[in-house]
Design an enzyme around this catalytic site. Sequence first.
Site: not given
Length: 431
Positions: A149, A377
């Site tokens: 993070h 994708d």
Amino acid sequence: MKVKKESSRIVKPTYNGKTHPSNLGFIPLSVFDKVTYNTHIAVIYAYRPPTPPNVTLELGLQKALSVYREWAGRLDRDDIGNSIILLNDEGVKFVEASVDGTLDEAVSFKPSASLLALHPCLKGVVELVQVQLTRFTCGSLVVGFTAHHLVADGQSTSNFLVAWGQACRGLDIGPLPTPDRAIFPRRDPPCFEFEHRGVEFTNNKLVKKDYPVSVEDIVVHKAHFTLEFLAKLKQKASSESSGPYSTFESLVAHLWRAITKSRALDNSKTTFVRISVNGRTRLNPRVPKDYFGNLVLWAFPSAKVQELLREPLPYAAKLIHDAVAKVNNNYFKSFIDFANYKVEEEDLVPTAVMDKSSLCPNLEVDSWLRFPFYDLDFGGGCPHVFMPSYFPTEGMMFLLPSFIGDGSIDAFVPVFQDNVATFKRVCYSLD
């Protein structure tokens, strides 16, 4: 579910098919990077067949890393002790695994410790990104992804994941990230317009010791809120003249009250919700939406338990709306000045930590409702399932668009075992 690790190796960026020559440049962490969570965050993707082979995902990852080079680097410090990302192209961890069974047989995609087997461990990791590809006998693929993070927030990380998919499909990566973390100048003289002690920072000597709660005492409940329920909830929250409120504000207000009720807290206690606020649209001049790094502060709406539960839903929604609205351009600039001038001088540390077992009587909500996580994708279509890994910290909620794709929302809500029945009863009630 028995996951067999087939291989583990380091994957490094490639530049037009070649390894980039050694370049020990670095990027200093910004004040927004330094104040966020110093930990890896893990997410889970599941894909139905057909899915591309692992080599396609590996080659695409190498290309994406050449554009988002920070992920292939290492956290370090410069000569005077400032935190930096070393751009040394040391690479990311890439694990291949398999399960002797079908996806439907092996994985329920309910929040549980079994999800931890679908991504590399989050502790003691030097790599800033880790990937695990787990294959199933039905041809399905689960991608476990972890990212540090301190390098990037949710929006930046999701943009990188989309870029990885583009590279796997042979497309040009775009839009390109804006990597300049030095675009937040401090003012001279500084202007501390707001209080940041006890908000983003606390005194190092005042950090309270956490008393661990057994994981067995916490259940991560996945609550599904239909589009119809959300519409009614929003209408109810906005029923007074102070509205209208957004779906997010209405849902968080509802969950705040539901969890507080299920905890059976003393009426005199104060409870707050820590809510992430994206600075990209709040700073003036506006920061590009493709800025790569962390650019989040937090709003902290608070209330006495008695008032929160006694007053109707619009009361909590207004508290949330007003608190988020206050984290504006002036607030962000005040924070930048404070972080640059006061933090080191006063030996302050961030309040954003992930080492607590319970946040009670408070809450935290991480909203992933607007991030393009579902756009990853690899060439076989968008994911069948996307979800956070297993984070059993009581009170730390994640909000995601449901994989059904109809506008409904899934809330992952860790609650104490003793409070589950009450929470389930009240979280779907509009009374």
